[in-house]
Design a protein around this motif. Structure first.
Motif, PDB file in Angstrom:
ATOM      1  N   ALA A 247       8.766 -20.367 -26.592  1.00  0.00           N
ATOM      2  CA  ALA A 247       8.511 -20.553 -25.156  1.00  0.00           C
ATOM      3  C   ALA A 247       7.423 -19.585 -24.694  1.00  0.00           C
ATOM      4  O   ALA A 247       7.484 -18.382 -24.950  1.00  0.00           O
ATOM      5  CB  ALA A 247       9.793 -20.324 -24.367  1.00  0.00           C
ATOM      6  N   GLY A 248       6.411 -20.115 -24.070  1.00  0.00           N
ATOM      7  CA  GLY A 248       5.333 -19.292 -23.526  1.00  0.00           C
ATOM      8  C   GLY A 248       4.233 -18.942 -24.506  1.00  0.00           C
ATOM      9  O   GLY A 248       3.192 -18.405 -24.105  1.00  0.00           O
ATOM     10  N   VAL A 249       4.418 -19.239 -25.794  1.00  0.00           N
ATOM     11  CA  VAL A 249       3.411 -18.866 -26.790  1.00  0.00           C
ATOM     12  C   VAL A 249       2.112 -19.646 -26.573  1.00  0.00           C
ATOM     13  O   VAL A 249       1.019 -19.091 -26.719  1.00  0.00           O
ATOM     14  CB  VAL A 249       3.954 -19.041 -28.229  1.00  0.00           C
ATOM     15  CG1 VAL A 249       2.838 -18.867 -29.261  1.00  0.00           C
ATOM     16  CG2 VAL A 249       5.076 -18.050 -28.487  1.00  0.00           C
ATOM     17  N   HIS A 250       2.219 -20.918 -26.203  1.00  0.00           N
ATOM     18  CA  HIS A 250       1.005 -21.715 -25.970  1.00  0.00           C
ATOM     19  C   HIS A 250       0.130 -21.054 -24.895  1.00  0.00           C
ATOM     20  O   HIS A 250      -1.083 -20.954 -25.046  1.00  0.00           O
ATOM     21  CB  HIS A 250       1.366 -23.143 -25.577  1.00  0.00           C
ATOM     22  CG  HIS A 250       0.163 -23.993 -25.315  1.00  0.00           C
ATOM     23  ND1 HIS A 250      -0.663 -24.427 -26.318  1.00  0.00           N
ATOM     24  CD2 HIS A 250      -0.357 -24.456 -24.161  1.00  0.00           C
ATOM     25  CE1 HIS A 250      -1.649 -25.129 -25.795  1.00  0.00           C
ATOM     26  NE2 HIS A 250      -1.490 -25.169 -24.485  1.00  0.00           N
TER      27      HIS A 250
ATOM     28  N   ALA B  78      -9.910 -14.735 -23.754  1.00  0.00           N
ATOM     29  CA  ALA B  78     -10.404 -13.366 -23.964  1.00  0.00           C
ATOM     30  C   ALA B  78     -11.407 -13.326 -25.112  1.00  0.00           C
ATOM     31  O   ALA B  78     -12.451 -12.667 -25.018  1.00  0.00           O
ATOM     32  CB  ALA B  78      -9.236 -12.416 -24.229  1.00  0.00           C
ATOM     33  N   LEU B  79     -11.107 -14.012 -26.211  1.00  0.00           N
ATOM     34  CA  LEU B  79     -12.033 -14.051 -27.347  1.00  0.00           C
ATOM     35  C   LEU B  79     -13.368 -14.671 -26.958  1.00  0.00           C
ATOM     36  O   LEU B  79     -14.417 -14.281 -27.477  1.00  0.00           O
ATOM     37  CB  LEU B  79     -11.418 -14.830 -28.517  1.00  0.00           C
ATOM     38  CG  LEU B  79     -10.282 -14.137 -29.261  1.00  0.00           C
ATOM     39  CD1 LEU B  79      -9.577 -15.125 -30.182  1.00  0.00           C
ATOM     40  CD2 LEU B  79     -10.786 -12.928 -30.030  1.00  0.00           C
TER      41      LEU B  79
ATOM     42  N   GLN C   4     -19.828 -23.289 -26.461  1.00  0.00           N
ATOM     43  CA  GLN C   4     -20.169 -22.449 -27.610  1.00  0.00           C
ATOM     44  C   GLN C   4     -19.189 -21.290 -27.740  1.00  0.00           C
ATOM     45  O   GLN C   4     -18.697 -20.990 -28.840  1.00  0.00           O
ATOM     46  CB  GLN C   4     -21.605 -21.910 -27.471  1.00  0.00           C
ATOM     47  CG  GLN C   4     -22.671 -22.982 -27.520  1.00  0.00           C
ATOM     48  CD  GLN C   4     -22.947 -23.658 -26.180  1.00  0.00           C
ATOM     49  OE1 GLN C   4     -22.243 -23.459 -25.192  1.00  0.00           O
ATOM     50  NE2 GLN C   4     -23.982 -24.476 -26.166  1.00  0.00           N
ATOM     51  N   ALA C   5     -18.891 -20.617 -26.631  1.00  0.00           N
ATOM     52  CA  ALA C   5     -17.946 -19.498 -26.661  1.00  0.00           C
ATOM     53  C   ALA C   5     -16.548 -19.991 -27.016  1.00  0.00           C
ATOM     54  O   ALA C   5     -15.816 -19.338 -27.767  1.00  0.00           O
ATOM     55  CB  ALA C   5     -17.940 -18.775 -25.316  1.00  0.00           C
ATOM     56  N   HIS C   6     -16.189 -21.150 -26.504  1.00  0.00           N
ATOM     57  CA  HIS C   6     -14.881 -21.741 -26.790  1.00  0.00           C
ATOM     58  C   HIS C   6     -14.758 -22.067 -28.281  1.00  0.00           C
ATOM     59  O   HIS C   6     -13.741 -21.765 -28.918  1.00  0.00           O
ATOM     60  CB  HIS C   6     -14.701 -22.996 -25.931  1.00  0.00           C
ATOM     61  CG  HIS C   6     -13.351 -23.614 -25.991  1.00  0.00           C
ATOM     62  ND1 HIS C   6     -12.276 -23.158 -25.279  1.00  0.00           N
ATOM     63  CD2 HIS C   6     -12.906 -24.666 -26.702  1.00  0.00           C
ATOM     64  CE1 HIS C   6     -11.220 -23.903 -25.539  1.00  0.00           C
ATOM     65  NE2 HIS C   6     -11.583 -24.828 -26.402  1.00  0.00           N
TER      66      HIS C   6
ATOM     67  N   GLU D 295      -3.669 -19.556 -25.207  1.00  0.00           N
ATOM     68  CA  GLU D 295      -4.764 -19.944 -24.307  1.00  0.00           C
ATOM     69  C   GLU D 295      -5.432 -18.717 -23.693  1.00  0.00           C
ATOM     70  O   GLU D 295      -6.655 -18.653 -23.579  1.00  0.00           O
ATOM     71  CB  GLU D 295      -4.253 -20.887 -23.215  1.00  0.00           C
ATOM     72  CG  GLU D 295      -3.923 -22.274 -23.716  1.00  0.00           C
ATOM     73  CD  GLU D 295      -5.124 -22.987 -24.317  1.00  0.00           C
ATOM     74  OE1 GLU D 295      -6.220 -22.970 -23.716  1.00  0.00           O
ATOM     75  OE2 GLU D 295      -4.958 -23.561 -25.412  1.00  0.00           O
ATOM     76  N   ARG D 296      -4.634 -17.727 -23.291  1.00  0.00           N
ATOM     77  CA  ARG D 296      -5.211 -16.502 -22.710  1.00  0.00           C
ATOM     78  C   ARG D 296      -5.981 -15.701 -23.759  1.00  0.00           C
ATOM     79  O   ARG D 296      -7.039 -15.144 -23.471  1.00  0.00           O
ATOM     80  CB  ARG D 296      -4.130 -15.664 -22.046  1.00  0.00           C
ATOM     81  CG  ARG D 296      -3.623 -16.281 -20.741  1.00  0.00           C
ATOM     82  CD  ARG D 296      -2.808 -15.313 -19.895  1.00  0.00           C
ATOM     83  NE  ARG D 296      -1.591 -14.868 -20.531  1.00  0.00           N
ATOM     84  CZ  ARG D 296      -0.428 -15.516 -20.476  1.00  0.00           C
ATOM     85  NH1 ARG D 296      -0.335 -16.660 -19.804  1.00  0.00           N
ATOM     86  NH2 ARG D 296       0.648 -15.037 -21.080  1.00  0.00           N
TER      87      ARG D 296
END
Length: 183
Positions: free
Chosen positions: A118-121, A130-131, A139-141, A125-126
């Motif tokens: 729970a909450g890992v997805h 950040a990455l 491109q960054a994605h 995403e966060r």
């Protein structure tokens, strides 16, 4: 002897299965789901394929063959040329067989829906954001996804490196992949 009850049925089954496997995972897709997507009975589906594994095998066969071809091309190259040819060839292979790769990795989203995760997805995403340096560019994605996917796979392999050596290698490679200035 024609194994097709109507023109295109076999191809329709493969197409529907590919879409469903990519969307809900191999485990999360039943033969009935595939039959319903095609508009045929489960019995009609089983006329064309012995089961879900047979469908998966046929779906992945062209990708596996292309992977074997790449392997043969790389085996013929010398040390100087093999790395760049491997990068280019592998990227081309994955791009060409995106849906098949999605099928192979497809059960990960289902696993993340389990209560234990729970909450890992949202955490993923966060971290991806950040990455990417909170950039919204494709491109960054893409670079962030490369790091998210590559680091775990590198850690699963039993390498002859101490943890500190592997950490330095992975962190350095990730920084280069993300093209972060000053790192």
């Amino acid at each position: 002897m024609s194994r097709s009850a109507r023109p295109g049925t076999r191809e329709e089954i493969l197409d529907a299965a590919s879409r469903l496997f990519a969307a809900t995972g191999f485990k999360g897709t039943s033969l009935q789901d595939i039959a319903s997507a095609v508009g045929c009975s489960k019995a009609a589906l089983l006329y064309h394929f012995d089961g879900k594994d047979a469908i998966l095998g046929e779906l992945l066969a062209p990708a596996v063959e292309a992977f074997r071809d790449l392997d043969a091309r790389l085996a013929a190259l010398g040390d100087e040329a093999v790395r760049s040819a491997a990068v280019e060839g592998y990227v081309d292979l994955v791009l060409r067989f995106r849906r098949e790769v999605t099928v192979l990795y497809g059960d990960i989203p289902e696993l993340l829906q389990r209560p234990a995760f729970a909450g890992v997805h949202e955490l993923i995403e966060r971290l991806k954001d950040a990455l990417a340096g909170r950039s919204r560019t494709p491109q960054a994605h893409a670079a962030a996804l490369l790091v998210l996917g590559g680091v775990p796979i590198a850690c699963m392999e039993q390498l002859d490196l101490r943890d500190d050596e592997l950490r330095a290698l992975l962190a350095g490679s990730a920084v280069r992949a993300l093209d972060l200035p000053g790192a």
